[in-house]
Design a protein around this motif. Structure first.
Motif, short mmCIF file in Angstrom:
data_model
loop_
_atom_site.label_atom_id
_atom_site.label_comp_id
_atom_site.label_asym_id
_atom_site.label_seq_id
_atom_site.Cartn_x
_atom_site.Cartn_y
_atom_site.Cartn_z
N GLU A 90 6.67 11.48 -3.66
CA GLU A 90 7.25 11.56 -2.46
C GLU A 90 5.79 10.37 -1.68
N VAL A 91 6.35 9.33 -1.42
CA VAL A 91 5.69 8.30 -1.17
C VAL A 91 5.42 8.58 0.61
N VAL A 92 4.53 8.58 1.20
CA VAL A 92 4.81 8.93 2.86
C VAL A 92 3.21 6.83 3.27
N ALA A 93 3.98 6.56 3.45
CA ALA A 93 4.37 4.60 4.15
C ALA A 93 3.73 5.06 5.00
N GLU A 94 2.09 4.36 5.29
CA GLU A 94 1.55 4.28 6.36
C GLU A 94 1.00 2.60 7.22
N HIS A 95 1.49 1.76 8.45
CA HIS A 95 0.90 0.72 8.73
C HIS A 95 0.14 0.53 9.51
N GLN A 96 -0.60 -0.48 8.57
CA GLN A 96 -2.21 -1.05 9.10
C GLN A 96 -2.49 -1.93 9.52
N GLY A 97 -1.13 -2.51 10.63
CA GLY A 97 -2.18 -3.73 11.30
C GLY A 97 -1.61 -5.05 10.66
#
Length: 451
Positions: A90-97
């Motif tokens: 399971e991949v949790v994708a997070e935006h970082q700018g």
């Protein structure tokens, strides 16, 4: 991160021990009476069957990425596709700018022991991250899965930045080159041939005609990426072959700054500075104040939408040539964090492979505009039909013939900032000569490069 994971593992182990102890107590006594050995065997079998019927807990990893809008939509879509494609990870994708934001956050998280297992990494920063030990070499993984991976299928023009010191450290993901965006409606209204400008001289000529119409030829930030392209077109290099010495202050490196300074002084082009310089260029183009802009091929989809909304015809072409055509590659590759556990690394590798397949690169190219990274993708009927319907997307693919990798010396991100500051100083300060500004930057750069 290791400490955190050890503590987490210890907590899980304690919890499992407690659960097993509770099951043992239940097996040993029922209503205060001991069970028989046969009863224990039956319960053990039942427990084993229940465990077999219960799926293993998924290995969850974090993926940190840069940029929003269409780019974020594409990345989130691909992550969802990966998660739905299998039941192990399971991949949790997070935006970082933006890239700078992302890189700073990954470095901080790595130091704190909580870095993502996978992240986007802008190609010019790859050397810094690998040589500092933050990202994992991928050679062993690629060799193990060579039949599935098909490494030779990646466009060779995009692989130059995938290696550091001869070691594979990333796979091309959302890769790009700068291209020229043209407001064809403005050009036709000014009596200019929409096929141009194809050279620096033509860009100047077009800009003079547009100025008479109250328009700018181009709004262009003093962006290091664009400057690298102009240096390449002039026959120059940013650094020496061994990466130890600055060469951007050579005549070939000075010529682009002299050209920009001349056009800016005559108000043929506008060169904004500061954090909003790129946004200013986009706004001037969208509002039809400027006929041209340099921008990443990643902006094709979005700019087509803007052109349609604002009622003008959009075309794209190679960056205009000087002595020759030339363009840097850009964008990001996917990399794996070095301090992840073996299980997390396997999850990360599975994810990286999925995100760089032929099907994935076709999707992100059509949705955003980034280059299709695999040759097999370019040869598909799907992309051939897409290019025929939207030729604006194919320009960057064709321009790869003139592409070169970006420098990846450890000090280059700092050197790039010095160069940009020198260009801005030379252009904005009337009595500062481009040669002097670049000489000063080169002197500082050489100290960084020699460390």
């Amino acid at each position: 991160m290791e400490l955190v994971k050890k503590l987490t593992g210890l907590t899980l182990a304690v919890a499992m021990s407690t659960t097993l102890a509770a099951c043992g107590a239940t097996n040993e006594t029922q209503n205060g009476e001991e069970t028989t050995g046969a009863g224990n065997a039956v319960n053990a079998n039942a427990t084993a069957n229940e465990a077999a019927a219960t799926p293993e807990k998924k290995i969850t990893i974090k993926y940190w990425y840069a940029f929003g809008d269409k780019i974020e939509e594409a990345k989130q879509h691909l992550v969802q596709e990966f998660n739905a494609s299998q039941d192990k990870y399971e991949v949790v994708a997070e935006h970082q700018g933006n890239y700078d934001d992302l890189h700073a956050k990954v470095q901080a998280a790595f130091a704190a022991g909580d870095a993502p297992a996978v992240s986007d990494l802008e190609i010019a920063s790859t050397g810094v991250f690998f040589r500092s030990g933050m990202i994992q070499e991928l050679t062993e993984y690629a060799e193990r899965d060579k039949e599935e991976l098909q490494l030779d299928d990646f466009n060779k023009g995009l692989m130059g930045n995938a290696y550091v010191d001869g070691k594979l450290v990333g796979l091309p993901f959302m890769r790009s080159t700068p291209i020229l965006y043209k407001n064809v409606t403005m050009l036709k209204d000014a009596g200019l041939d929409p096929a141009g400008p194809k050279s620096w001289d033509e860009l100047e000529q077009y800009s003079r005609v547009l100025k008479e119409k109250g328009k700018l030829g181009m709004t262009v930030p003093a962006d290091i990426w664009f400057y690298e392209g102009l240096v390449a077109q002039s026959g120059g290099q940013m650094l020496s072959e061994d990466g130890k010495t600055a060469t951007f202050n050579s005549p070939e490196g000075v010529e682009p700054v002299t050209f920009w300074k001349k056009l800016a002084a005559e108000k043929l082009i506008k060169i904004p500075v500061g954090d909003e310089a790129g946004a200013t260029a986009d706004k001037d183009f969208a509002n039809q104040l400027s006929a041209f802009k340099f921008a990443s091929t990643a902006g094709v989809t979005g700019t087509l939408e803007i052109a349609k909304a604002n009622g003008f015809e959009l075309e794209t072409s190679f960056m205009p040539a000087n002595k020759s055509y030339g363009v840097p590659t850009g964008g990001c590759q996917l990399v794996m964090t070095s301090k992840s556990t073996d299980e997390e690394k396997e999850a990360a590798w599975a994810f990286i492979k999925f995100m760089t397949t032929k099907e994935a690169t076709i999707y992100q190219h059509k949705h955003v505009g980034y280059l299709p990274t695999r040759m097999s993708a370019i040869d598909t009927d799907e992309l051939k039909e897409h290019f025929q319907q939207f030729p604006q997307f194919k320009v960057a693919v064709d321009q790869l013939e003139y592409a070169r990798p970006r420098p990846m010396e450890t000090a280059y991100p700092e050197v790039a900032k010095l160069i940009r500051e020198a260009i801005e100083k030379a252009i904005l300060t009337p009595d500062v000569e481009p040669q002097d500004a670049l000489n000063e930057a080169a002197e500082k750069a050489n100290k960084l490069l020699s460390k």
